[in-house]
Design an enzyme around this catalytic site. Structure first.
Site, PDB file in Angstrom:
ATOM      1  N   HIS A  18      66.538 212.053  16.750  1.00 47.36           N
ATOM      2  CA  HIS A  18      66.537 213.510  16.688  1.00 47.36           C
ATOM      3  C   HIS A  18      67.786 214.010  15.971  1.00 47.36           C
ATOM      4  O   HIS A  18      68.721 213.254  15.691  1.00 47.36           O
ATOM      5  CB  HIS A  18      66.381 214.150  18.080  1.00 47.36           C
ATOM      6  CG  HIS A  18      67.588 214.081  18.970  1.00 47.36           C
ATOM      7  ND1 HIS A  18      67.682 214.791  20.138  1.00 47.36           N
ATOM      8  CD2 HIS A  18      68.746 213.379  18.875  1.00 47.36           C
ATOM      9  CE1 HIS A  18      68.846 214.539  20.710  1.00 47.36           C
ATOM     10  NE2 HIS A  18      69.508 213.694  19.975  1.00 47.36           N
ATOM     11  N   CYS A  37      75.995 215.356  16.827  1.00 44.25           N
ATOM     12  CA  CYS A  37      74.543 215.400  17.071  1.00 44.25           C
ATOM     13  C   CYS A  37      73.812 216.194  15.998  1.00 44.25           C
ATOM     14  O   CYS A  37      72.583 216.187  15.955  1.00 44.25           O
ATOM     15  CB  CYS A  37      74.247 215.979  18.450  1.00 44.25           C
ATOM     16  SG  CYS A  37      74.792 214.893  19.777  1.00 44.25           S
ATOM     17  N   HIS A  43      70.024 210.747  14.489  1.00 45.86           N
ATOM     18  CA  HIS A  43      70.554 209.597  15.225  1.00 45.86           C
ATOM     19  C   HIS A  43      69.546 209.305  16.337  1.00 45.86           C
ATOM     20  O   HIS A  43      68.620 210.079  16.553  1.00 45.86           O
ATOM     21  CB  HIS A  43      71.935 209.914  15.815  1.00 45.86           C
ATOM     22  CG  HIS A  43      71.910 211.044  16.796  1.00 45.86           C
ATOM     23  ND1 HIS A  43      71.944 212.357  16.418  1.00 45.86           N
ATOM     24  CD2 HIS A  43      71.810 211.047  18.152  1.00 45.86           C
ATOM     25  CE1 HIS A  43      71.878 213.132  17.499  1.00 45.86           C
ATOM     26  NE2 HIS A  43      71.798 212.360  18.564  1.00 45.86           N
ATOM     27  N   HIS A  45      68.298 207.639  20.338  1.00 44.69           N
ATOM     28  CA  HIS A  45      68.612 207.382  21.742  1.00 44.69           C
ATOM     29  C   HIS A  45      67.540 206.475  22.333  1.00 44.69           C
ATOM     30  O   HIS A  45      66.378 206.534  21.929  1.00 44.69           O
ATOM     31  CB  HIS A  45      68.617 208.681  22.561  1.00 44.69           C
ATOM     32  CG  HIS A  45      69.705 209.629  22.192  1.00 44.69           C
ATOM     33  ND1 HIS A  45      71.019 209.454  22.573  1.00 44.69           N
ATOM     34  CD2 HIS A  45      69.679 210.775  21.478  1.00 44.69           C
ATOM     35  CE1 HIS A  45      71.752 210.458  22.118  1.00 44.69           C
ATOM     36  NE2 HIS A  45      70.962 211.281  21.443  1.00 44.69           N
ATOM     37  N   ASP A  83      57.499 207.947  21.520  1.00 47.79           N
ATOM     38  CA  ASP A  83      58.137 206.641  21.331  1.00 47.79           C
ATOM     39  C   ASP A  83      58.145 206.236  19.859  1.00 47.79           C
ATOM     40  O   ASP A  83      57.110 206.271  19.188  1.00 47.79           O
ATOM     41  CB  ASP A  83      57.414 205.577  22.157  1.00 47.79           C
ATOM     42  CG  ASP A  83      58.176 204.263  22.191  1.00 47.79           C
ATOM     43  OD1 ASP A  83      59.425 204.289  22.148  1.00 47.79           O
ATOM     44  OD2 ASP A  83      57.519 203.210  22.267  1.00 47.79           O
ATOM     45  N   HIS A  84      59.343 205.877  19.362  1.00 48.54           N
ATOM     46  CA  HIS A  84      59.544 205.505  17.957  1.00 48.54           C
ATOM     47  C   HIS A  84      59.185 206.635  17.002  1.00 48.54           C
ATOM     48  O   HIS A  84      58.653 206.415  15.908  1.00 48.54           O
ATOM     49  CB  HIS A  84      58.801 204.202  17.607  1.00 48.54           C
ATOM     50  CG  HIS A  84      59.462 203.003  18.213  1.00 48.54           C
ATOM     51  ND1 HIS A  84      59.419 202.744  19.567  1.00 48.54           N
ATOM     52  CD2 HIS A  84      60.210 202.010  17.676  1.00 48.54           C
ATOM     53  CE1 HIS A  84      60.096 201.640  19.822  1.00 48.54           C
ATOM     54  NE2 HIS A  84      60.593 201.182  18.692  1.00 48.54           N
ATOM     55  N   GLU A 128      69.281 210.766  28.593  1.00 57.37           N
ATOM     56  CA  GLU A 128      69.476 210.607  27.152  1.00 57.37           C
ATOM     57  C   GLU A 128      70.436 209.446  26.890  1.00 57.37           C
ATOM     58  O   GLU A 128      70.322 208.726  25.902  1.00 57.37           O
ATOM     59  CB  GLU A 128      70.014 211.892  26.543  1.00 57.37           C
ATOM     60  CG  GLU A 128      69.967 211.906  25.029  1.00 57.37           C
ATOM     61  CD  GLU A 128      70.231 213.290  24.481  1.00 57.37           C
ATOM     62  OE1 GLU A 128      69.267 213.931  24.037  1.00 57.37           O
ATOM     63  OE2 GLU A 128      71.388 213.737  24.532  1.00 57.37           O
TER      64      GLU A 128
HETATM   65 NI    NI Z   1      71.393 212.991  20.442  1.00 54.09          NI
END
Ligand code: NI
Length: 139
Positions: A18, A37, A43, A45, A83-84, A128
């Site tokens: 995200h 961020c 990036h 998580h 997911d992914h 997160e």
């Molecule tokens: Ni983040």
């Protein structure tokens, strides 16, 4: 035993990318608000979600909700969409929403809640990182 209120939880994991960025703010304002961020190329998580259902154990099964069923609901209505994926661009129910943990957990609630027919959805917790997590209780 049917008067007991018991809280039943199931954990699930997903990995996603995200970027925290508001289009009405300048690059400098986004950087000041979201710091690293807001990195232009995003990036990632490794998220953990914990879904808790509250209710009375069924007099026959002894279950509040069958955890196999809860797992399936979480997978079908939330995990498979995130997911992914890139949470800014790939997820229909996150369109136009900044994908902070707060907004993701609320979206997760809206996805899952209509499918909980045994007990009632009580809380969703979203990690997160190991140390940063949010909770939503439908309020
Ligand atoms: Ni983040």
């Amino acid at each position: 035993m049917t008067s007991l209120k018991v809280y039943v939880s199931r954990k699930a994991h997903f990995s996603a990318a995200h970027r925290l960025y508001h289009p009405s703010l300048s690059e400098a304002e986004n950087l000041a608000l979201f710091d690293k961020c807001s990195n232009a190329n995003g990036h990632g998580h490794n998220y953990t979600v914990e879904v808790t259902v509250a209710g009375n154990p069924d007099p026959i099964s002894g279950y509040v909700i069958d955890l196999k069923k809860l797992k399936r609901i979480i997978d079908e209505h939330f995990i498979q969409f995130v997911d992914h994926k890139n949470l800014n661009t790939d997820v229909p129910f996150l369109q136009g929403i900044i994908p902070t943990a707060e907004n993701i957990v609320a979206a997760c609630w809206l996805q899952i809640q209509p499918h909980i027919n045994e007990g009632s959805l009580y809380c969703i917790r979203l990690y997160e990182t190991e140390n940063n997590f949010v909770e939503y209780k439908g309020e």
